[in-house]
Design a protein around this motif. Sequence first.
Motif, PDB file in Angstrom:
ATOM      1  N   TYR A 242     -13.106  20.195   2.879  1.00 28.18           N
ATOM      2  CA  TYR A 242     -12.350  21.246   2.180  1.00 28.18           C
ATOM      3  C   TYR A 242     -11.072  20.645   1.565  1.00 28.18           C
ATOM      4  O   TYR A 242     -10.710  20.937   0.428  1.00 28.18           O
ATOM      5  CB  TYR A 242     -11.964  22.377   3.145  1.00 28.18           C
ATOM      6  CG  TYR A 242     -13.135  22.998   3.883  1.00 28.18           C
ATOM      7  CD1 TYR A 242     -14.359  23.214   3.247  1.00 28.18           C
ATOM      8  CD2 TYR A 242     -13.021  23.386   5.217  1.00 28.18           C
ATOM      9  CE1 TYR A 242     -15.426  23.787   3.921  1.00 28.18           C
ATOM     10  CE2 TYR A 242     -14.082  23.962   5.905  1.00 28.18           C
ATOM     11  CZ  TYR A 242     -15.283  24.159   5.253  1.00 28.18           C
ATOM     12  OH  TYR A 242     -16.333  24.713   5.921  1.00 28.18           O
ATOM     13  N   VAL A 246      -9.643  20.329  -2.457  1.00 32.09           N
ATOM     14  CA  VAL A 246      -8.414  20.997  -2.921  1.00 32.09           C
ATOM     15  C   VAL A 246      -7.331  19.988  -3.314  1.00 32.09           C
ATOM     16  O   VAL A 246      -6.554  20.235  -4.232  1.00 32.09           O
ATOM     17  CB  VAL A 246      -7.900  21.966  -1.828  1.00 32.09           C
ATOM     18  CG1 VAL A 246      -6.596  22.632  -2.258  1.00 32.09           C
ATOM     19  CG2 VAL A 246      -8.966  23.027  -1.529  1.00 32.09           C
ATOM     20  N   GLN A 312     -12.306  25.944   1.186  1.00 35.53           N
ATOM     21  CA  GLN A 312     -11.397  25.497   0.128  1.00 35.53           C
ATOM     22  C   GLN A 312     -10.510  26.635  -0.384  1.00 35.53           C
ATOM     23  O   GLN A 312      -9.361  26.422  -0.743  1.00 35.53           O
ATOM     24  CB  GLN A 312     -12.166  24.817  -1.022  1.00 35.53           C
ATOM     25  CG  GLN A 312     -13.240  25.651  -1.703  1.00 35.53           C
ATOM     26  CD  GLN A 312     -14.609  25.502  -1.044  1.00 35.53           C
ATOM     27  OE1 GLN A 312     -14.702  25.275   0.161  1.00 35.53           O
ATOM     28  NE2 GLN A 312     -15.668  25.645  -1.812  1.00 35.53           N
ATOM     29  N   LYS A 313     -11.052  27.864  -0.359  1.00 35.64           N
ATOM     30  CA  LYS A 313     -10.281  28.994  -0.865  1.00 35.64           C
ATOM     31  C   LYS A 313      -9.093  29.304   0.055  1.00 35.64           C
ATOM     32  O   LYS A 313      -7.980  29.572  -0.410  1.00 35.64           O
ATOM     33  CB  LYS A 313     -11.191  30.219  -0.979  1.00 35.64           C
ATOM     34  CG  LYS A 313     -10.517  31.355  -1.689  1.00 35.64           C
ATOM     35  CD  LYS A 313     -11.462  32.492  -1.970  1.00 35.64           C
ATOM     36  CE  LYS A 313     -10.806  33.491  -2.872  1.00 35.64           C
ATOM     37  NZ  LYS A 313     -11.245  33.371  -4.245  1.00 35.64           N
ATOM     38  N   ARG A 316      -6.478  26.710  -0.569  1.00 35.73           N
ATOM     39  CA  ARG A 316      -5.757  26.925  -1.839  1.00 35.73           C
ATOM     40  C   ARG A 316      -4.719  28.029  -1.685  1.00 35.73           C
ATOM     41  O   ARG A 316      -3.579  27.894  -2.118  1.00 35.73           O
ATOM     42  CB  ARG A 316      -6.751  27.321  -2.948  1.00 35.73           C
ATOM     43  CG  ARG A 316      -7.478  26.138  -3.530  1.00 35.73           C
ATOM     44  CD  ARG A 316      -8.181  26.488  -4.841  1.00 35.73           C
ATOM     45  NE  ARG A 316      -9.255  25.525  -5.059  1.00 35.73           N
ATOM     46  CZ  ARG A 316     -10.546  25.797  -4.918  1.00 35.73           C
ATOM     47  NH1 ARG A 316     -10.935  27.013  -4.601  1.00 35.73           N
ATOM     48  NH2 ARG A 316     -11.448  24.863  -5.101  1.00 35.73           N
ATOM     49  N   LYS A 317      -5.124  29.097  -1.039  1.00 38.93           N
ATOM     50  CA  LYS A 317      -4.234  30.233  -0.873  1.00 38.93           C
ATOM     51  C   LYS A 317      -3.042  29.845   0.010  1.00 38.93           C
ATOM     52  O   LYS A 317      -1.889  30.128  -0.329  1.00 38.93           O
ATOM     53  CB  LYS A 317      -5.009  31.393  -0.235  1.00 38.93           C
ATOM     54  CG  LYS A 317      -4.360  32.724  -0.486  1.00 38.93           C
ATOM     55  CD  LYS A 317      -5.200  33.877   0.016  1.00 38.93           C
ATOM     56  CE  LYS A 317      -4.335  35.117   0.116  1.00 38.93           C
ATOM     57  NZ  LYS A 317      -4.819  36.061   1.107  1.00 38.93           N
ATOM     58  N   VAL A 321      -2.270  26.475  -4.172  1.00 39.54           N
ATOM     59  CA  VAL A 321      -2.925  25.640  -5.191  1.00 39.54           C
ATOM     60  C   VAL A 321      -3.809  26.525  -6.062  1.00 39.54           C
ATOM     61  O   VAL A 321      -4.538  27.369  -5.554  1.00 39.54           O
ATOM     62  CB  VAL A 321      -3.798  24.543  -4.521  1.00 39.54           C
ATOM     63  CG1 VAL A 321      -4.480  23.678  -5.568  1.00 39.54           C
ATOM     64  CG2 VAL A 321      -2.949  23.695  -3.582  1.00 39.54           C
ATOM     65  N   LYS A 322      -3.738  26.313  -7.377  1.00 40.34           N
ATOM     66  CA  LYS A 322      -4.581  27.115  -8.280  1.00 40.34           C
ATOM     67  C   LYS A 322      -6.024  26.614  -8.261  1.00 40.34           C
ATOM     68  O   LYS A 322      -6.281  25.436  -8.168  1.00 40.34           O
ATOM     69  CB  LYS A 322      -4.044  27.021  -9.714  1.00 40.34           C
ATOM     70  CG  LYS A 322      -3.303  28.276 -10.166  1.00 40.34           C
ATOM     71  CD  LYS A 322      -2.826  28.154 -11.593  1.00 40.34           C
ATOM     72  CE  LYS A 322      -3.886  28.585 -12.575  1.00 40.34           C
ATOM     73  NZ  LYS A 322      -3.963  29.997 -12.826  1.00 40.34           N
ATOM     74  N   GLY A 323      -6.989  27.540  -8.335  1.00 42.12           N
ATOM     75  CA  GLY A 323      -8.406  27.158  -8.383  1.00 42.12           C
ATOM     76  C   GLY A 323      -9.174  28.187  -9.186  1.00 42.12           C
ATOM     77  O   GLY A 323      -8.574  28.939  -9.965  1.00 42.12           O
TER      78      GLY A 323
ATOM     79  N   GLU B  68     -16.717  31.090  -7.300  1.00 44.67           N
ATOM     80  CA  GLU B  68     -17.133  29.713  -7.592  1.00 44.67           C
ATOM     81  C   GLU B  68     -18.611  29.550  -7.952  1.00 44.67           C
ATOM     82  O   GLU B  68     -19.028  28.462  -8.355  1.00 44.67           O
ATOM     83  CB  GLU B  68     -16.874  28.817  -6.366  1.00 44.67           C
ATOM     84  CG  GLU B  68     -15.412  28.486  -6.128  1.00 44.67           C
ATOM     85  CD  GLU B  68     -15.233  27.496  -4.967  1.00 44.67           C
ATOM     86  OE1 GLU B  68     -14.199  26.810  -4.955  1.00 44.67           O
ATOM     87  OE2 GLU B  68     -16.110  27.422  -4.093  1.00 44.67           O
TER      88      GLU B  68
END
Lengths: 581, 193
Positions: A242, A246, A312-313, A316-317, A321-323, B68
Amino acid sequence: MKELLSGNEAIARGIYESGVRLASAYPGTPSTEILENLASKYKEIYSEWATNEKVALEVAIGASMAGARSVATMKHVGLNVAADPLFTVSYTGVNGGLVLVTCDDPELHSSQNEQDNRYYGKSAKMPIIEPSDSQEAKDFIKEAFKISEEFDTPVLFRSTTRISHSKSIVELGKRVEKDMPKELSKESSKYTMLPVNARKRHPIVEERLKKLSEFGVSSNLNKVEYNSKTLGIVTSGISYQYAKEVFPDASFLKLGLTFPLPAKLVKEFASKVDKLWVIEELDPFLENEIKLLGVNVEKGKNTLPVCGELNQKILRKAFGVKGEEQVFAASENLPLRPPTLCPGCAHRGLFTVLGKLKCFVSGDIGCYTLGALPPLSAMHSTVCMGASISMAHGIRKVFTPDSIKNKTVAVIGDSTFFHSGITSLLDMIYNNGSGVVIIMDNRITAMTGGQENPGSGKTLLSEPTIVTDVFDVVKALGVKHAYQFNSYDLKATEAILKEALDRDGLTVLVCKQPCVLQYKVFKQPLKVDVDKCKGCKSCIKVGCIALNLKEINGEVKAEIDENMCVGCGVCAQVCKFDAIN
Amino acid sequence: MKTFNIVLAGVGGQGVILASKILSEVGISQGLDVKQSEVHGMSQRGGSVTSHVKIGSKVYSPLITEGEADIVLAFELLEGMRNKHYLKKGGQIIYNTSRVNPITVSSGAVKYPENIESELKNLDCEVHGLDAFDLSKKVGNTKSANVVLVGAVSKFLTFIDENKWKEVIKSSVPAKVLDLNLKAFEAGRNSVQ
């Protein structure tokens, strides 16, 4: 040769390639497939289903002491059962390499808690190895056996659901055989843990940890990937994957040997990066160990959740981090699709009657735990393997029921009874316990996918063996009131249960009906007579997915899906209008 | 190649896992990195099953998170609805129009939503519905409905050579049902544009 393997398949392959001779386990999600793969693919290895995890580990310890490479596998909570031998085998050390595989279940996909078993490795003072994908699962198992023999230590090999049940590409290797010694060596001072001997072993264990910490600095289990030095991430296991997704530009210290920490390596890495983050699932295990070295961790569990799996989400949160943006909202209030007892399951009749009698049902771990879910809703506690009987005993010793409604009934399956229910029942018998214990003997370990057990007459390697009959065991333990019943006959089940509930003292009821899924029990599917059906929904309350409601000319009627119905007849017996035949 | 993400969603017993295996093996035979992830255990007993397949030059996380997925392949209408938020902007949803009632519906506690198909069609993305159950019946056996859906999704994995699919199906199903499964694959592939 390359193959797509799950983590569990890869662990099995690693065990095979390491020249292991013996593997023992008790089934438990997400670990079960390791032994299933060993038994079906690798005939060079003796593998067996043990009666419980403690026994599995002890069998493996014996084989190791005799000089063979050996392995025990289990789910995370299984290690609680095996903790007794675990702590002492750390003192004795090994002869042939000994690896204990624990498969933890972050997110509780199929478990009663999400404990982090790395604490066991630390507590028992043994090395912990954590793979990040299937290739590593296979390669690291081989490394684990080398470490076990080189450092005279059992090794705790920790997988998680996401490693065990994810598939990735693995380069296969060859099996390397290990010779057995010609004789059993009798090193009593090493293996007989009398205080006088164990006292001498403890300092050896402490010394071993120091050596392992040194070893970790140069071991290929630990890997440093220098990239941009503005951010350094320490991580292990699935969290590495993960984090790589990121933070592709960060520097990584990826630990495969996560205990004891390679102190020098961690300090060196920390000194070369501007800031250090620790990314790990569940508890702050690495983080706390790193902090103990006096290294500053800028972000860890102050940013990441302790509960559940990461992905990974979530990273990011947490780290801003933007995704990929989520474009569609999740639908709310959709009908849930929970697991249910299979059509024709013998447990359905029992829970239909228990629900009607409204007693307190002390439950256990197995398919029958689904009896707690609606519409049956007839189970009121489940803690761990074997606890149904002992908890019911405890309740009854402090609570005197004034009606059947307040009486306790323990429900347990055959495999769970063999695992640790026998000792609970023995306690109840010995201590003059009262109440009703029901053993649902479907002659298989069903919830984990149908594994053999002492009652099924076959071993993991499909050899015929003695059938231990649950009812005979109950009688042999000394139970005065032990009876057999058939849960498909609702009237008879209710009658024998009422009689048992009215009796002072202990009654044990055994229902021996095979698992319909595993033994493929099948009768003529039933049909609803729409003229007789009044749409009262009584049949629906037995919670069978073969039953549906449909509207015919504005009237609600029951309907049976003939592709799903196996003709068990439980719904027909609850119908007051004789509409199901 | 940027990682291509497929979420497969269905009900225990529908063959989601075999379909995931075919997709993964096809990716490997194309020389790409593949990761596949699923959660089973209690799902065998009538519960929801999802599986994630990721194909690319280098795949790290085995999981696909919300927003995604390039494709959501739904083996059942309600399960498609339950997983639609995994789609990315410009993604595609391919769904089986036949239903399997969950226990919560068959027990009368809640109703199966009637408007799912129209809601899916109104999503701002490419939508393809097919009756995989009916198509599999036509080729001879409803058990091949999962391969019908693989056929449908194959149309949109344009980075895979067409002949790879049949090679992988050959090595994934028993010889006696190979013909049936190849027909099911064709039926699925021809059912979508």
